[in-house]
Write a protein that holds these residues in place. Structure first.
Motif, PDB file in Angstrom:
ATOM      1  N   VAL A  63       0.874  -1.132   0.137  1.00  0.00           N
ATOM      2  CA  VAL A  63       0.038   0.044   0.004  1.00  0.00           C
ATOM      3  C   VAL A  63       0.788   1.311   0.011  1.00  0.00           C
ATOM      4  O   VAL A  63       0.406   2.428  -0.583  1.00  0.00           O
ATOM      5  CB  VAL A  63      -0.826  -0.040   1.293  1.00  0.00           C
ATOM      6  N   THR A 173      -5.488  -3.689   3.278  1.00  0.00           N
ATOM      7  CA  THR A 173      -5.863  -3.100   1.717  1.00  0.00           C
ATOM      8  C   THR A 173      -6.737  -2.160   1.724  1.00  0.00           C
ATOM      9  O   THR A 173      -6.843  -0.946   1.169  1.00  0.00           O
ATOM     10  CB  THR A 173      -5.786  -4.182   0.709  1.00  0.00           C
ATOM     11  N   GLY A 177      -6.048   1.501   1.831  1.00  0.00           N
ATOM     12  CA  GLY A 177      -6.355   2.238   0.403  1.00  0.00           C
ATOM     13  C   GLY A 177      -7.549   3.030   0.569  1.00  0.00           C
ATOM     14  O   GLY A 177      -7.401   4.226  -0.251  1.00  0.00           O
ATOM     15  N   TYR A 313      -4.632   1.950  -6.064  1.00  0.00           N
ATOM     16  CA  TYR A 313      -5.361   1.469  -5.003  1.00  0.00           C
ATOM     17  C   TYR A 313      -6.401   0.628  -5.466  1.00  0.00           C
ATOM     18  O   TYR A 313      -6.989  -0.268  -4.844  1.00  0.00           O
ATOM     19  CB  TYR A 313      -6.057   2.596  -4.075  1.00  0.00           C
TER      20      TYR A 313
END
Length: 602
Positions: A63, A173, A177, A313
């Motif tokens: 990330v 994530t 994100g 992302y």
């Protein structure tokens, strides 16, 4: 593919009310088997937890890469600061190396733990299979036990690895994100966030009916293995009754139903990837269009690097959801695998034999109206069998292929219980005796001689503590001592798997030596002289009569010359006793025996 009758029947059954109720209750019924399997993972919490933490750290590294890339574009390239570009690229390289190292370490630790777990699971299934009662073993079937110890165990290991990757990647994530995307531009972040529930709904809709398809395919995989194994082991009987076309139809039917359900399940699972990729690309297009409009607005904080970061992302989140979608598509089959394994692991084992270790019986055997039918068979394999064998008596059982001789041996060994009637040893009903107690008193040479890889001595002693003199004596009585003495290794002569370096007669005599070395009250020889010439058989029978004097002997044979040496001969035909008596009596009054005798003496 043309629908077979079985699939049409299955589809019709699914539309019925009972099948609908079964599907409604299926989810709750499968929870307990899943907990049963996961409970066995407790001892691997440390390595799996370490692998999970490493995967989370690798997710943080992945990330961070889009943010660093954004900084390169916004603060390095746009500002024409090459020093900043070089420094940030070096940091990105370090983060990428750290990401790769964390992933490799996580998968090494996790895969080792899962592989060890699957190995212990197979060992537990194998141990459980050896402790099952014969009726329960036959109910599950050898084919089902093979697929469950291999296919189902492997599938569980694969799903555990996939779930661990998904659970470690998706939450972090998605959270990181989304947060970083909102920092770049809230409008693009909303677009990104809006695709998440859409993707989840689509995945659930596509994978809705996969569970029933995998369940049915695994059931027919078991059936296919059982049918093929049954056909191979009973090929002589199948050919003798000209049943090959019917057996082939059964196998074809099971294969078609299995393949049809696997294809339908894989088609449903395969739809997930293109649907997710379509949504991913659609999100990228929308973000580019909206980003192009917003970046031209006066006073906006959005930059080209920010748009690129949001797209990254999107790729990460969608990639994670692809992993989750695959996991979701595997969960139905995983539930089926857990249920199939729990069916074996939770099956009742043979209770401890409280009557084992007692003195040997006298060897009296009585069958009173005994009948037996194999599961799924249309007729009885044995019907109304009445026999009485006195201690120390030597009797012969003769008959054609499929007449019920081997089924009688199964009953005498405790491998099956009579469907009706009584089987008594020394006046004790076999149902009141443990299998261990029965087999302590019965020694048998089966029709298919079982030879293990090892030495001659290891094959004869079969784990018992006996001296070399006893082994040599047993080999001498079995007419195999001359062969062993002719080898430079003697009793240490290596025997390959299934006795590949021995002739058929040598394998039979090796199995006979193993059987007569065991102290027992009853000795059964199931067509165990068929590979011997008449002179060797004559000498062998003479030595056996001396060694086993006073012991009950049951000789199952197709040779009249062998049966003539016994005290009494039972003639089997179509699962019934056609007649019994001496050779002279049967020759005079039994047509079946007379036909066998004439076919071998003309």
């Amino acid at each position: 593919m043309q629908k077979c009758a079985a699939r049409e029947n299955c589809e019709t059954a699914e539309k019925s009310q009972n099948c609908g109720n079964f599907r409604k209750n299926c989810a709750g019924a499968m929870d307990l088997p899943m907990r049963n399997i996961f409970r066995r993972l407790k001892k691997y919490r440390a390595p799996l937890g370490a692998a999970f933490v490493l995967l989370v750290l690798s997710t943080v590294c992945s990330v961070a890469l889009p943010t660093l890339m954004t900084n390169i574009v916004d603060y390095g390239i746009n500002e024409k600061d090459l020093g900043y570009v070089y420094r940030t690229c070096a940091i990105m390289a370090g983060v990428a190396v750290a990401y790769a190292g964390l992933v490799v370490a996580a998968y090494k630790i996790g895969q080792d733990a899962v592989a060890e777990f699957c190995g212990e699971l197979r060992a537990e299934i194998y141990a459980k299979a050896n402790s099952l009662p014969m009726d329960e073993f036959g109910k599950i079937g050898t084919g089902a036990l093979i697929t469950r110890s291999i296919e189902d165990a492997d599938r569980i290991g694969d799903v555990i690895n996939t779930l661990m990757s998904a659970l470690s990647a998706i939450p972090f994530t998605l959270i990181l994100g989304t947060v970083l995307a909102f920092r770049k531009d809230w409008v693009l972040a909303v677009i990104l966030f809006a695709f998440v529930p859409v993707l989840f709904v689509v995945v659930m809709a596509v994978s809705g009916k996969i569970h029933a398809l995998w369940k049915r395919s695994d059931e027919y995989m078991d059936k296919q293995n059982a049918l093929i194994r049954s056909r191979l082991t009973g090929i002589r009987v199948v050919r003798a009754f000209n049943r090959e076309p019917e057996e082939q139809k059964k196998i074809d039917r099971a294969t078609h139903v299995m393949a049809d359900n696997i294809i339908r399940a894989n088609i449903r699972a395969g739809l997930i990837s293109p649907v997710c990729m379509f949504l991913l690309n659609l999100a990228v297009v929308i973000i580019l269009c909206v980003g192009a409009v917003r970046i031209s607005l006066p006073g906006t904080r959005l930059t080209v690097g920010g748009i690129l970061a949001v797209i990254e992302y999107v790729g990460m989140i969608m990639s994670g959801f692809l992993t989750v979608s695959f996991s979701i598509s595997e969960v139905p089959r995983f539930r089926v695998n857990c249920a199939r394994l729990s069916e074996v692991l939770d099956a009742p084992s043979v209770p401890p034999a409280r009557d084992a270790g007692q003195p040997l019986l006298r060897g009296e055997i009585a069958l009173k109206g005994v009948s037996y039918r194999y599961p799924g068979s249309e007729g009885d394999a044995l019907s109304e069998i009445d026999m009485h064998i006195s201690p120390g008596e030597k009797i012969a059982v003769i008959g054609g292929t499929g007449s019920g001789k081997s089924t009688l041996v199964r009953l005498l060994l405790g491998l099956a219980s009579p469907a009706s009637g009584e089987l008594c040893f020394d006046g004790i009903d076999s149902r009141q005796m443990s299998e261990k107690r029965i087999r302590e008193n019965v020694s048998c040479v089966l029709q298919r001689d079982t030879i293990f890889s090892g030495t001659v001595r290891e094959n004869v002693v079969a784990g018992r503590q006996v001296s070399d003199e006893e082994v040599w004596k047993a080999l001498g009585d079995a007419q195999l001592r001359e062969f062993a003495e002719g080898q430079k290794e003697g009793l240490g002569y290596p025997v390959t798997q299934r006795g590949g370096n021995l002739s058929g007669g040598q394998k039979q005599r090796l199995a006979i030596a193993r059987a007569i070395l065991k102290p027992a009250a009853v000795y059964i020889f199931d067509d165990s002289f068929s590979a011997l010439d008449f002179m060797t058989e004559s000498r062998l029978r003479g030595r056996l009569n001396e060694r086993l004097c006073g012991k009950t002997q049951i000789i199952v044979t197709q040779r009249v010359a062998t049966a003539m040496t016994c005290d009494r001969i039972y003639v089997f035909e179509n699962g019934k006793i056609e007649d019994f008596g001496s050779h002279e009596e049967l020759s005079a009054r039994c047509e079946v025996y007379r036909e066998i005798y004439l076919s071998q003496t003309r």
